[in-house]
Design an enzyme around this catalytic site. Structure first.
Site, PDB file in Angstrom:
ATOM      1  N   GLU A   9       0.826  -1.200   0.000  1.00 35.46           N
ATOM      2  CA  GLU A   9       0.000   0.000   0.000  1.00 35.46           C
ATOM      3  C   GLU A   9       0.870   1.263   0.000  1.00 35.46           C
ATOM      4  O   GLU A   9       0.554   2.253  -0.659  1.00 35.46           O
ATOM      5  CB  GLU A   9      -0.929  -0.023   1.221  1.00 35.46           C
ATOM      6  CG  GLU A   9      -2.114   0.903   1.093  1.00 35.46           C
ATOM      7  CD  GLU A   9      -3.235   0.549   2.090  1.00 35.46           C
ATOM      8  OE1 GLU A   9      -3.266  -0.589   2.612  1.00 35.46           O
ATOM      9  OE2 GLU A   9      -4.066   1.418   2.340  1.00 35.46           O
TER      10      GLU A   9
ATOM     11  N   GLU B 201       2.101   1.690  -3.443  1.00 32.58           N
ATOM     12  CA  GLU B 201       1.001   2.181  -4.276  1.00 32.58           C
ATOM     13  C   GLU B 201       0.782   3.682  -4.037  1.00 32.58           C
ATOM     14  O   GLU B 201       0.621   4.459  -4.982  1.00 32.58           O
ATOM     15  CB  GLU B 201      -0.286   1.401  -3.944  1.00 32.58           C
ATOM     16  CG  GLU B 201      -1.490   1.838  -4.780  1.00 32.58           C
ATOM     17  CD  GLU B 201      -2.788   1.151  -4.348  1.00 32.58           C
ATOM     18  OE1 GLU B 201      -2.777   0.348  -3.396  1.00 32.58           O
ATOM     19  OE2 GLU B 201      -3.825   1.452  -4.982  1.00 32.58           O
TER      20      GLU B 201
ATOM     21  N   CYS C 234      -8.459  -2.153   4.022  1.00 36.63           N
ATOM     22  CA  CYS C 234      -8.351  -3.407   4.781  1.00 36.63           C
ATOM     23  C   CYS C 234      -9.581  -3.763   5.589  1.00 36.63           C
ATOM     24  O   CYS C 234      -9.623  -4.819   6.198  1.00 36.63           O
ATOM     25  CB  CYS C 234      -7.119  -3.433   5.672  1.00 36.63           C
ATOM     26  SG  CYS C 234      -6.486  -1.861   6.116  1.00 36.63           S
TER      27      CYS C 234
ATOM     28  N   SER D 271      -7.435   1.976  -2.303  1.00 34.15           N
ATOM     29  CA  SER D 271      -6.233   1.198  -2.595  1.00 34.15           C
ATOM     30  C   SER D 271      -6.660  -0.148  -3.172  1.00 34.15           C
ATOM     31  O   SER D 271      -7.680  -0.709  -2.773  1.00 34.15           O
ATOM     32  CB  SER D 271      -5.451   0.975  -1.298  1.00 34.15           C
ATOM     33  OG  SER D 271      -4.596  -0.132  -1.438  1.00 34.15           O
TER      34      SER D 271
ATOM     35  N   LYS E 108     -15.562  -9.988   7.773  1.00 33.97           N
ATOM     36  CA  LYS E 108     -14.496 -10.822   7.201  1.00 33.97           C
ATOM     37  C   LYS E 108     -15.051 -12.134   6.662  1.00 33.97           C
ATOM     38  O   LYS E 108     -14.463 -12.748   5.779  1.00 33.97           O
ATOM     39  CB  LYS E 108     -13.429 -11.118   8.249  1.00 33.97           C
ATOM     40  CG  LYS E 108     -12.588  -9.911   8.624  1.00 33.97           C
ATOM     41  CD  LYS E 108     -11.454  -9.680   7.653  1.00 33.97           C
ATOM     42  CE  LYS E 108     -10.735  -8.376   7.960  1.00 33.97           C
ATOM     43  NZ  LYS E 108      -9.938  -7.904   6.823  1.00 33.97           N
TER      44      LYS E 108
ATOM     45  N   GLU F  38     -16.224 -11.235   3.334  1.00 30.80           N
ATOM     46  CA  GLU F  38     -15.070 -10.966   2.473  1.00 30.80           C
ATOM     47  C   GLU F  38     -14.438 -12.271   1.978  1.00 30.80           C
ATOM     48  O   GLU F  38     -14.132 -12.418   0.794  1.00 30.80           O
ATOM     49  CB  GLU F  38     -14.030 -10.148   3.247  1.00 30.80           C
ATOM     50  CG  GLU F  38     -12.801  -9.794   2.425  1.00 30.80           C
ATOM     51  CD  GLU F  38     -11.704  -9.121   3.272  1.00 30.80           C
ATOM     52  OE1 GLU F  38     -11.416  -9.604   4.382  1.00 30.80           O
ATOM     53  OE2 GLU F  38     -11.138  -8.127   2.793  1.00 30.80           O
TER      54      GLU F  38
ATOM     55  N   GLU G 175     -13.970 -13.092  -5.968  1.00 31.12           N
ATOM     56  CA  GLU G 175     -12.652 -12.690  -6.469  1.00 31.12           C
ATOM     57  C   GLU G 175     -11.532 -13.101  -5.508  1.00 31.12           C
ATOM     58  O   GLU G 175     -10.355 -12.981  -5.845  1.00 31.12           O
ATOM     59  CB  GLU G 175     -12.605 -11.186  -6.763  1.00 31.12           C
ATOM     60  CG  GLU G 175     -12.814 -10.248  -5.584  1.00 31.12           C
ATOM     61  CD  GLU G 175     -14.266  -9.849  -5.349  1.00 31.12           C
ATOM     62  OE1 GLU G 175     -15.171 -10.617  -5.730  1.00 31.12           O
ATOM     63  OE2 GLU G 175     -14.504  -8.779  -4.762  1.00 31.12           O
TER      64      GLU G 175
ATOM     65  N   CYS H 233     -10.565  -2.125  14.493  1.00 34.85           N
ATOM     66  CA  CYS H 233     -10.866  -3.558  14.639  1.00 34.85           C
ATOM     67  C   CYS H 233     -11.004  -3.972  16.101  1.00 34.85           C
ATOM     68  O   CYS H 233     -11.689  -4.942  16.413  1.00 34.85           O
ATOM     69  CB  CYS H 233      -9.784  -4.397  13.996  1.00 34.85           C
ATOM     70  SG  CYS H 233      -9.450  -3.926  12.305  1.00 34.85           S
TER      71      CYS H 233
END
Ligand code: SF4
Ligand code: SF4
Ligand code: SF4
Ligand code: FES
Lengths: 170, 588
Positions: free
Chosen positions: B281, B284, B301, B321, B360, B363, B368, B506
């Site tokens: 990141e 990037e 994230c 990102s 999560k 996710e 993908e 989190c």
């Protein structure tokens, strides 16, 4: 967006926005807006609720939750005539169940239902403030009190759909 | 501020004007049961278990959570009348409640059960009709069970106002009331970001995570499977609470030992890929700065946040990102790099993650998120609560476990990775690395205090060489929304923004132990920064295992291979999908 100018009864977005503007574009005007929508279109459609939510900057769930909280607001198309029967204790004690059965017998529908021809919707509501003349019903804005089951067919006849050939429900 | 004096059960207290009777009672050290009340939120006044008697009032009992205290007021909280009224309120609640405590996920941590016990309820006095049960298991993350719901509306408050997602609201009225998405749709037919903040808010077992416990036991019991586990940064400072330790207990090494006891073949650390995230990141970000790429860059994230931006700000997806979350980077490496290194076939690896998060789970199931032959990169996601439950089932005596280290190499991590668990941590970790990469100098003080703390939105300007980097950090989606609105209006000149879906980051995730409130969040946050201080390496780019990973496998940050495995893309989602029919209304 522009009103479509046709005679259809489905509210266009522009019509809804106009109602929001008329009532005031704030969250506390939600209930007047819902009333106005219902007056104009007979019920409050999903699309109308979404538009109102977007216009007021609140969530659709909030608009829908509010609309479903009030028994006098409809989120589904209703019959041309709405019969409301009270089943709060005063009416209940005075025999509202028998009146309810008489209506069901006359129209073939249970509370919460609409007749196939779309002429009547029947619903049970909480106190309408008519305890003095219990048991009572309202048909649209008309009040009928001190009822007996026998009186029901005659009352409903006044609102019957015409059976002439035009098919327009004149 | 002016104070007022109130007498509660004969105890005099002086409290600030504007306090409620409940505040006054608490100041006097008197317990009043509450169910719909949440500290720091406006009173909801929905449950009525907090009734008290006010002398000289109109005679009616009052809800103390919303009743304003006044100077000279005399309050009684413990009269027989109050007790009987509270008891009747709870008994009525129970009369419409599916009381199967033993089979309930909240047993022994249930506010209703606790209050029923305190009030001495021993029988079901009011037996009667039960509302129909609505079980919504449609979501990959959250289960709704209306038969446990006491209509307190705490989830509504959180979903509408803290997260501004607006999934849940009360539908219909009276006996028919259900707390549900619009028109009683299921969660997957509605807009829900799977954050699980409603689960944390719920006092009872009406909202909980979709369990992956059974599938993990199955994998562990299968001798042909190599079962590995990764643990997110925020889990280690919270899981102790499940075993009665105080909030903020640092139990990283006990957690590792506990996971070994229940049968995982290798216990690794999501922190390893948190360090990797910083390199990917950070690179990037520098690339975007250099090549006039889309700014501000937004962190990626937090999967609840990803869902939120896909629904509510699809225009800003190019700002996000492209880095996968650390969980998914780990999953991708588990079935490639690690499989190769160990000589295990990817299909024989079962990859589990322990997350403070319910989103999560969603996710991990995204299509993908598969780098090898359609296999899931992460096969199962357990919340902190579920991981503790598995240890309980395995008879692990957590508190007395010895300290054990993570396995290598995917268990080697730095302090920069641990702080991912707190709001501001990703930003701080990124700054530590970006600063050194850009300037070539050693950062003397690695602590960026300006981005720490529980405030919803934080800002800082950091001088990195000749760049004045303007950064912002938000946690909780109402705060994220504020920043996104600023960007949309063209009023934000930030370079880099960190967003975490859950308030506090989190550490306050929807999969964390209950209760999670500000006091608990604070304690967990302190523990996270203490973990960071305690680690020998505190900058991601100095992680030796990450260096080896690039040398042996990935090449360099943002390389072609890194892009294939560690980066992803996003899809705008339709808001308020209306093609789903509303609940059936009978029409004859
Ligand atoms: S919600 Fe609480 S009271 Fe209800 S069944 Fe579960 S543990 Fe028991
Ligand atoms: S998971 Fe989050 S978005 Fe979904 S209903 Fe709960 S609070 Fe709302
Ligand atoms: S689901 Fe839980 S938090 Fe929401 S209203 Fe019901 S009991 Fe309260
Ligand atoms: S806590 Fe006061 S009404 Fe619920």
């Amino acid at each position: 967006m522009k009103s479509c100018n046709s005679d259809c009864c489905v509210p266009c977005e522009a019509d809804i926005v106009a109602i929001v503007d008329k009532c005031g574009r704030t969250e506390c005007n939600l209930i007047p807006i819902l009333h106005e929508l219902q007056r104009s279109f007979g019920y409050i459609s999903d699309e109308a609720m979404e538009t109102v939510a977007a216009e007021l900057g609140i969530t659709v769930s909030q608009v829908h939750g509010t609309a479903t909280f009030y028994t006098l607001l409809y989120t589904r198309p209703q019959g041309k005539n709405i019969i409301k029967i009270c089943d709060s204790p005063p009416c209940h004690l005075q025999g509202s169940k028998a009146i309810q059965a008489a209506i069901t017998k006359a129209l073939g529908i249970e509370p919460g239902e609409t007749t196939l021809d779309g002429n009547f919707t029947f619903e049970v509501v909480s106190c309408m403030g008519l305890c003095g003349v219990a048991p009572a019903i309202m048909v649209n804005d008309d009040v009928y009190g001190n009822l007996t089951a026998e009186a029901i067919p005659e009352i409903l006849d006044k609102y019957a759909a015409c059976s002439c050939c035009c098919g327009e429900g004149c | 501020m002016d104070n007022i004096n109130v007498s509660i059960d004969g105890i005099q207290v002086s409290i600030p004007k504007g306090s409620t009777v409940l505040d006054a009672a608490r100041a006097a050290g008197i317990y009043i049961p509450t169910l719909c009340h949440m500290d720091g939120h406006k009173p909801l006044g929905a449950c009525r278990v907090c009734l008290v008697e006010i002398e000289g009032g109109r005679g009616a009992l009052q809800a103390s959570c919303s009743f304003p205290a006044a100077d000279g007021m005399v309050v009684r909280t413990n009269s027989r009348r109050v007790h009987n009224a509270r008891k009747a309120v709870v008994e009525l609640m129970l009369s419409a409640h599916r009381q199967d405590c033993n089979a309930c996920n909240r047993t022994l941590n249930c506010e209703l059960q606790d209050i029923a016990k305190r009030l001495g309820i021993r029988e079901n006095r009011f037996e009667g009709e039960m509302p129909p049960r609505i079980m919504d298991t449609s979501s990959p993350s959250i289960v709704r069970d209306s038969s446990k719901c006491i209509l307190c509306r705490r989830c509504v408050e959180v979903c509408q106002n803290v997260q501004t997602v607006g999934t849940l609201f009360a539908v219909d009225r009276g006996f028919d009331t259900v707390i549900a998405p619009t028109a009683k749709k299921e969660l997957t037919e509605a807009v829900c970001v799977a954050c699980g903040q409603c689960v944390l808010a719920c006092p009872v077992g009406a909202l909980y995570e979709k369990s992956h416990i059974d599938r993990v036991w199955e994998a562990i019991d299968d001798p042909d499977k190599h079962v590995i586990v990764q643990t997110a940064p925020a889990v280690r400072v919270a899981i102790g609470e499940e075993f009665g330790l105080p909030a903020g207990s640092r139990v990283t090494k006990k957690m590792v030992a506990g996971l070994r006891r229940i049968g995982f073949d290798k216990v690794f650390d999501t922190d390893f890929t948190a360090d990797l995230t910083i390199l990917e990141e950070g690179t990037e970000f520098l690339g975007r700065l250099k090549n006039n790429g889309t700014l501000p860059m937004l962190t990626s994230c937090s999967p609840g946040w990803i869902n939120f931006i896909e629904y509510f700000y699809p225009e800003l997806l190019p700002n996000l990102s492209t880095c996968k979350s650390p969980q998914q980077m780990f999953g991708a490496l588990a079935k490639t790099y690690y499989a190769e290194k160990m000589g295990v076939k990817p299909e024989d690896i079962y990859s589990v993650s322990i997350m403070p998060c319910t989103a999560k789970k969603l996710e991990a199931g995204r299509e993908e998120m598969s780098v090898v032959n359609g296999l899931h990169d992460v096969d199962a996601v357990l919340t902190t609560r579920e991981a503790a439950q598995m240890m309980r089932e395995a008879g692990v005596d957590f508190v007395n476990l010895p300290d054990e280290p993570f396995d290598e190499p995917l268990g080697i991590a730095t302090g920069a990775a641990v702080i991912f668990g707190a709001t501001g941590g990703v930003m701080e970790a990124a700054l530590r690395t970006v600063y050194e990469v850009v300037t070539g100098e050693t950062l003397e003080n690695v602590n960026f205090e300006a981005v720490r703390g529980l405030e919803g939105v934080k800002e800082a300007v950091v001088k990195i060489g000749d760049i004045e980097a303007k950064v912002a950090v938000a946690s909780g989606l109402s705060n994220a929304r504020k920043l996104m609105d600023l960007i949309m209006e063209g009023k934000a000149d930030y370079h880099f923004i960190e967003i975490m879906c859950c308030p506090g980051g989190c550490l306050g995730g929807g999969g964390q132990p209950i209760p999670t409130n500000d006091e608990v969040r604070k304690a967990r946050m302190e523990a996270i920064y203490a973990e960071d201080e305690g680690l020998p390496i505190r900058k991601s780019h100095e992680n030796p295992a990450i260096r080896t990973l690039y040398e042996e496998f990935l090449g360099e940050p943002n390389s072609h291979k890194a892009h294939q495995l560690l980066h992803t893309h996003y899809t705008p989602k339709a808001l308020w999908p209306t093609d789903v029919p509303l609940d059936e209304v009978k029409t004859k």
